[in-house]
Enzyme design. Structure first.
Site: not given
Length: 539
Positions: A252, A480, A508
């Site tokens: 991320s 995502d 995610h």
């Protein structure tokens, strides 16, 4: 609800991410043609300049930091040790003395020496593997000790000493602080879909008070919590650990940090894996609007699953009808907050929305969300409030971690604000609502949180080529919600040695989340240096 935030990777509480987006209005799919604009331009088609590498030679003023020795000591679970790294507060003007330095918390699995562990595969150690779980604001120390140190494959743990360093302002590294726990409770309840001028003024005031609190409680550090500075901190740690190159897995927001490192130090970038990637070429406006579309795509996936169950609280019809029912539910909660069983805490619309958003990060949370919405439609908001608290990292005792403070501290420095005030938000509302009929309005107003930030931004959109770096593996998940798939395509397209791995699925990030194909591709690179072929697709 903060939009400039990505939740953590599953393993420590919720999944940490951050908040950036890629240049389109939907989550994207592998079949869609790649738009060059998403990889090379900011807003309105303006070209994003390239990030220039730093000189390979360490400046004289930084040599004391690069040459320091760490005092390691046992800490946390068995097999871990910790130390404190000193870095300059301001890399452009390094000065000695504690008031001009930042002390960063570092943990690692104890190195096994040059040989293999007893009973191991016989391979020699390959040095350090740095890990960052995202955020901005996720604690790498916590993640390595509680998750990666167990969840990473045994071969990887045997081959590398896993290293986690809390970035400046995060976790145990002189954390940014902004509000008291009581003030944070009030902040999470502020209406983020204002219906009139009074509510708009209240929301603007809440953002202003938040920023002022950060300035008052965090001082000079608030102006030096950027990703660029955190990437330079990682190079100091690399040198202190004795590694010629940095090996790294970032999830991320951690992909933004890792890509920035590669751009600044391409000659020292080793085996980098960037999972759930962000595109650094995008403006804050595009990031927020496109993440809005990512959450809409994730909600549609949830809704398709939900209406297939007889107990779906959003009906048994179409995805569009499910979205309409959820929007109507939010409106009812806006008019009258729900009882939660606690005399001091009811569930507001903002918290209900945040609870739903929390469940979009991981398809494993969908059954929990169904139950929470079923109870909420009957008047009990306890489970939705628990999801909201999880997102905000509010403990059972009412205390908050510093994740939600570090998050805007980093984001508001890294990019100019998406909006400078309510008038700009109002003009942009149609585009956000087009991106997501369910979440668009709230995400647009949430993107105003940097408008009155007490520190001017030090960064801007840029492209990262990292010429000369080893292959950089970029992983994107097609549905995502927090880091839309096109971001991964955008970043991989910028990197001169980028290798894109696509996971066709939900949730995610992708590594260590159940896809054998993804795990084998990444483990093969970490263990043997065999970078996957660009365009590898896993289902």
């Amino acid at each position: 609800m903060h939009t400039t935030r990505f939740l953590r990777v599953p393993g420590v509480g919720i999944a940490v991410a951050g908040l950036l987006i890629s240049g389109c209005t939907n989550g994207g799919s592998p079949e869609e043609p790649h738009s060059e604009a998403s990889a090379t331009s900011t807003s309105a088609g303006a070209p994003a300049p390239p990030l220039k590498p730093l000189p390979a030679k360490v400046p004289d003023g930084l040599r004391p930091y690069y040459g320091q020795k760490l005092d390691w000591r046992g800490c946390g679970p068995a097999g871990f040790e910790c130390a404190t790294l000193r870095v300059p507060l301001d890399y452009e003007h390094p000065r000695s003395g504690s008031e001009h330095e930042v002390r960063l918390a570092v943990t690692r699995t104890k190195p096994g020496g040059s040989g293999a562990k007893p009973g191991g595969s016989g391979r020699k150690r390959a040095g350090s593997l740095h890990v960052n779980p995202g955020g901005p604001g996720g604690s790498a120390v916590e993640y390595v000790q509680q998750s990666a140190g167990v969840a990473y494959p045994a071969e990887v743990r045997e081959r590398f000493s896993l290293v986690g360093m809390d970035p400046r302002g995060v976790g145990r590294s002189e954390p940014v602080e902004c509000l008291s726990d009581k003030q944070m409770d009030a902040y999470t309840r502020v209406d983020q879909t204002p219906d009139d001028e009074g509510e708009t003024v209240e929301l603007s005031a809440a953002y202003g008070k938040f920023g002022q609190g950060c300035q008052k409680r965090s001082g000079k550090l608030l102006g030096h919590a950027s990703t660029m500075e955190a990437a330079r901190d990682m190079d100091v740690l690399r040198a202190v650990l004795g590694d010629k190159k940095l090996n790294y897995v970032g999830a991320s927001y951690g992909t933004y940090l890792g890509a920035t490192y590669a751009g600044l130090f391409p000659q020292r970038a080793g085996r980098l894996v960037l999972d759930g990637a962000m595109d650094p070429s995008l403006s804050s406006l595009r990031v927020n609007r496109e993440q809005t579309a990512g959450f809409e795509a994730a909600f549609k996936a949830f809704a398709r699953d939900c209406v297939s169950h007889s107990d779906c609280p959003l009906g048994d019809g179409t995805v569009r009808e499910a979205g309409a029912q959820l929007s109507a539910f939010f409106e009812r909660v806006d008019r009258k907050p729900l009882d939660t069983g606690s005399p001091r805490r009811s569930l507001t619309e903002s918290q209900a929305t945040t609870g739903v958003i929390r469940a979009m990060y991981d398809e494993g949370s969908w059954p929990v969300l169904r139950e929470a919405l079923t109870a909420a439609k009957k008047g009990n908001g306890e489970q939705l409030l628990a999801l909201s608290d999880d997102y905000y990292e509010r403990g059972p005792d009412g205390s908050y971690s510093n994740t939600m403070y570090a998050n805007p501290a980093v984001n508001c420095l890294d990019l100019p604000p998406a909006f400078t005030g309510p008038d700009e938000v109002k003009k942009a509302l149609p585009s956000f609502e087009k991106a997501s009929p369910v979440f668009g309005r709230g995400f647009a107003w949430a993107a105003m949180n940097c408008a009155d930030w007490p520190q001017d931004p030090t960064g801007s959109p840029h492209r990262i080529a990292a010429e000369g770096a080893d292959p950089v593996v970029v992983v994107g998940t097609t549905r995502d919600p927090a880091t839309p798939y096109r971001w991964a395509r955008g970043l991989a397209g910028q990197l001169s040695t980028g290798r894109l791995v696509t996971y066709e699925g939900d949730g995610h990030t992708a590594y260590l989340r159940g896809s054998r194909c993804v795990d084998e591709a990444i483990n093969g690179y970490l263990l043997r240096g065999q970078a996957p072929q660009n365009g590898t697709t896993c289902r």
